[in-house]
Design an enzyme around this catalytic site. Structure first.
Site, PDB file in Angstrom:
ATOM      1  CG  MET A 334    -115.732   9.881  -1.766  1.00  0.00           C
ATOM      2  SD  MET A 334    -114.986   8.511  -2.687  1.00  0.00           S
ATOM      3  CE  MET A 334    -114.475   9.336  -4.189  1.00  0.00           C
ATOM      4  CG  ASP A 353    -115.274  17.804   7.706  1.00  0.00           C
ATOM      5  OD1 ASP A 353    -115.356  17.031   6.738  1.00  0.00           O
ATOM      6  OD2 ASP A 353    -116.230  18.063   8.467  1.00  0.00           O
ATOM      7  CD  GLU A 412    -122.463  13.452  -5.224  1.00  0.00           C
ATOM      8  OE1 GLU A 412    -122.892  12.901  -6.227  1.00  0.00           O
ATOM      9  OE2 GLU A 412    -121.599  14.341  -5.259  1.00  0.00           O
ATOM     10  CE  LYS A 417    -121.295  17.779  -4.516  1.00  0.00           C
ATOM     11  NZ  LYS A 417    -119.859  17.569  -4.298  1.00  0.00           N
ATOM     12  CB  SER A 439    -120.751   9.840  -8.421  1.00  0.00           C
ATOM     13  OG  SER A 439    -121.814   9.932  -7.489  1.00  0.00           O
ATOM     14  CG  HIS A 460    -116.823  10.385 -10.706  1.00  0.00           C
ATOM     15  ND1 HIS A 460    -117.427   9.493 -11.579  1.00  0.00           N
ATOM     16  CD2 HIS A 460    -117.023   9.875  -9.463  1.00  0.00           C
ATOM     17  CE1 HIS A 460    -117.962   8.495 -10.890  1.00  0.00           C
ATOM     18  NE2 HIS A 460    -117.726   8.710  -9.612  1.00  0.00           N
ATOM     19  CG  ASN A 510    -121.963   6.774 -11.547  1.00  0.00           C
ATOM     20  OD1 ASN A 510    -121.621   5.638 -11.240  1.00  0.00           O
ATOM     21  ND2 ASN A 510    -121.662   7.833 -10.802  1.00  0.00           N
TER      22      ASN A 510
END
Length: 728
Positions: A334, A353, A412, A417, A439, A460, A510
């Site tokens: 993503m 990263d 996720e 996060k 998501s 998203h 979703n």
């Protein structure tokens, strides 16, 4: 009205210039057609005019018919539509015949279309009526007839002329698929006659007008002895073409798109009769399509509403928030995709990263996509170098200094996060907006890790980022207007379509997709034939059946979402029967397409071979199967009722976003215009009737929302209700 202007030079060449002053791209209106008609009359009546150049005052020729006008035409009823279309045919036929004697085909004046750039829809149908089409060598220009993509078909002579010009087989990709071509490709395909340097366009057009012979003005279909390329329908070769085209259309549309069938009918029936009769047949089929609620719903959602959202219909009234430097945290699939679309839009990107190797691999993803573009001739070496130069791959958060937007795209996991949020906020300025790409995780909960929750928002993206056009923006409880505006302006910069929703578990997309998948899996557990489930979905216009969709998104992801949802909902969790199937599949290593094993079987190369036969051993197919309509109602209502509940709950605040988001986000039956448009097509009363039947046979998950019952009682539709609320 100044859409068209007229100028006559000393050599007797009249130039009619199309330049709609209020628009960045020329679009045709009925008033514009009337003005063009009067200018053509003027040129044909003036003995001093030797010929006409039809061109544009803009960098492009035209973007087509104003679809808002088409939507208004429908309100006048079938006769008004038919009369209006026949008026258009009259103007274009006048251009085509150009004052020549109908018997001798002599005495006409040459009319040439000089296209500086893009020519779409009526912007190509108009040149098709001219005696020659000359296009500037503009690689960015697109030429063609894309009407089928928004639920209609070329109805101003484009269908009839292109079939007669090229034959049904050669015309099929341009009519039935809406294929667009750059000028050189258009010349090779026979869509245009010449391609010249942009600076020579008008000079070459004038030269042709002054040198054209009378024979150059007679279209093949007006000439004696004309034979249709590839054969007419009553010719053996032509007959096979139409048989094949009919099968192809049914295979691609599953019979749910009225425009495709109408187009083929107009082409087939028109090929059996003289040209002017064929135009009348085309007009009748076009009228039929415009009167079909499916076509009007598609036009509304895929053009009018989509364009309105892209232009900021729901943008807060704050200053411009154009993004100049974006930090992307997480260089996985993503994050790498987000970095690419940002850099490709001219935005400076810092791609971070934890490991330099991973960050570099994320940047390499952009190089791979650009290389594919170069192979297709869409990207130059210079463009590739420019895009890659905008991406700085690093592990150092200090490089985020100066960023006005952060897009976090890590795992996720709320803890991960939260750690990233703290690191970013220590490195960026107080005005920087922080967007988390998630998501399923509620934004308001994630925002607790931020010192500046007003600047915290959800974005998203859908996978793959470079191909999926929808972006779902999620406003948390404390998210401020500037953050929303920044997200919307960023999405506009990367040329995608935004919807803005309020925070709730699964947001909007979703929230609707998961029940669709679950309903399909639930039916497998009940003993419904898996092929019936999959084909029922496709026959109602879904691009993927629920079992194929869960294979594509991965079964282990489904397991993870199910566990998290069960933990959050406790005893209220309704999908235990679905989990039994999902968990069993995961336990047996059938994790979906990525594992070459899921509800479908795959070969060694990952090609889908068919539904997995081993499924029947665990979940035997029942002797009695439900009818097709029942399966389709279950699959559609599973999605649609969640959309209505999202509106009731305030997650959705605009039904336009609900419809556009559903089509672009997960491919909800595009022919319907989206869930709210579909409910308007069948009517709230019929929807409640279906819900009551399904509730009685399947359970409370199909209970009609109170809003839907209220609308059924009042005889209201969603769009009529929204229009009334806006007027009030």
């Amino acid at each position: 009205m100044t859409d068209f202007t007229y100028a006559l030079d000393a050599d007797g060449v009249a130039t009619i210039t199309w330049d709609v002053t209020a628009k960045s791209m020329n679009v045709m209106s009925m008033e514009g057609f009337a003005l063009l008609d009067s200018l053509i009359d003027k040129a044909l009546a003036d003995a001093g005019v030797k010929g006409v150049i039809l061109t544009s005052g803009k960098k492009d020729f035209a973007g087509g018919m104003d679809l808002n006008v088409i939507a208004q035409m429908r309100a006048g009823g079938a006769q008004a539509i038919f009369d209006g279309v026949m008026q258009m045919h009259g103007v274009l036929r006048k251009i085509e015949r150009a004052g020549m004697d109908p018997k001798t085909k002599k005495g006409g004046k040459p009319i040439v279309a000089a296209l500086p750039g893009t020519a779409l829809g009526i912007g190509y149908e108009l040149p098709l009526a001219c005696h020659r089409i000359i296009a500037a060598d503009n690689p960015k220009a697109k030429i063609g007839l894309p009407e089928i993509m928004v639920g209609i078909f070329p109805g101003a002579g484009g269908t009839t002329r292109l079939v007669r010009k090229m034959g049904a087989m050669m015309a099929a990709p341009f009519l039935l698929e809406g294929k667009l071509s750059d000028p050189k490709s258009a010349k090779a395909a026979g869509l245009v006659d010449e391609v010249v340097a942009p600076e020579d366009l008008l000079t070459r057009a004038k030269d042709w007008v002054l040198s054209a012979k009378e024979a150059d003005l007679v279209k093949p279909w007006d000439d004696k002895g004309y034979k249709m390329p590839g054969g007419a329908p009553y010719h053996p070769a032509g007959f096979m073409t139409y048989v094949g085209a009919s099968a192809m259309i049914l295979g691609k549309t599953m019979g749910v798109y009225p425009a495709a069938k109408a187009l083929l009918s107009a082409a087939y029936e028109g090929a059996l009769v003289p040209f002017d009769t064929a135009l009348k047949i085309e007009a009748r089929w076009f009228t039929s399509v415009l009167m079909n609620p499916s076509s009007s719903a598609m036009i509304r959602s895929l053009f009018i509403n989509k364009e309105a959202l892209e232009k900021g219909a729901n943008r807060p009234k704050v200053a411009d928030q154009t993004v100049r430097k974006v930090g992307v945290i997480g260089a996985g699939m993503m994050g790498a995709g987000i970095a690419y679309v940002s850099a490709n839009a001219g935005i400076e990107v810092v791609l971070i990263d934890a490991a330099q190797e991973v960050a570099d691999r994320g940047k390499a993803h952009s190089a791979d996509l650009l290389d594919k573009g170069m192979k297709r001739g869409k990207v130059t070496a210079e463009k590739k170098a420019e895009v890659l130069a905008r991406i700085h791959a690093t592990t150092n958060y200090a490089a985020l200094a100066g960023c006005d937007l952060i897009v976090e795209a890590v795992f996720e996991d709320p803890k991960v996060k939260a750690e990233v949020t703290a690191k970013v906020e220590a490195a960026v300025g107080a005005e920087c907006i922080f967007a988390t790409n998630t998501s399923t995780l509620p934004i308001s909960g994630l925002a607790k890790a931020s010192k500046r929750p007003a600047n915290f928002i959800g974005i998203h993206f859908f996978s793959p980022v470079d191909k999926m056009n929808l972006v779902e923006i999620i406003r948390g409880k404390e998210t401020g207007d500037v953050a929303v505006a920044k997200a919307l302006d960023y999405v506009r910069q990367i040329r995608k379509t935004p919807i803005v929703v309020n925070d709730a578990r699964f947001f909007y997309a979703n929230r609707c997709i998961i029940p669709y998948i679950n309903e399909g899996i639930r039916m497998v557990a009940e003993g419904v034939e898996p092929a019936l489930v999959e084909n029922a979905a496709k026959l109602v216009g879904m691009p993927l059946g629920p079992l194929q969709l869960v294979d594509e998104t991965s079964i282990d992801l489904g397991v993870k979402i199910a566990k998290a949802t069960r933990a959050a909902m406790g005893e209220a969790y309704p999908d235990g029967a679905v989990d039994a199937v999902l968990f069993w599949m995961a336990d047996h290593g059938r994790l979906g397409k990525k594992a070459n094993a899921g509800f479908y079987a795959y070969d060694a190369a990952g090609k889908r071979e068919g539904l997995w036969e081993g499924l029947a051993a665990q979940y035997p197919v029942a002797d009695t199967q439900p009818d097709l309509t029942t399966v389709q109602h279950r699959l559609l209502m599973a999605q649609v009722l969640e959309a209505v509940r999202a509106l009731e709950d305030g997650v959705l605040t605009d039904i336009r976003e609900g419809d556009v988001g559903a089509i672009l986000g997960w491919g909800f039956a595009p022919w319907s215009g989206g869930p709210f448009s579909w409910l308007d097509i069948i009517g709230a009363a019929r929807a409640v009737e279906i819900c009551d039947h399904l509730t009685a046979t399947q359970g409370p998950r199909f209970t009609a929302p109170a809003l839907l019952r209220e609308m059924a009682a009042k005889g209201e539709g969603f769009y009529a209700r929204a229009a009334g609320a806006k007027a009030a």
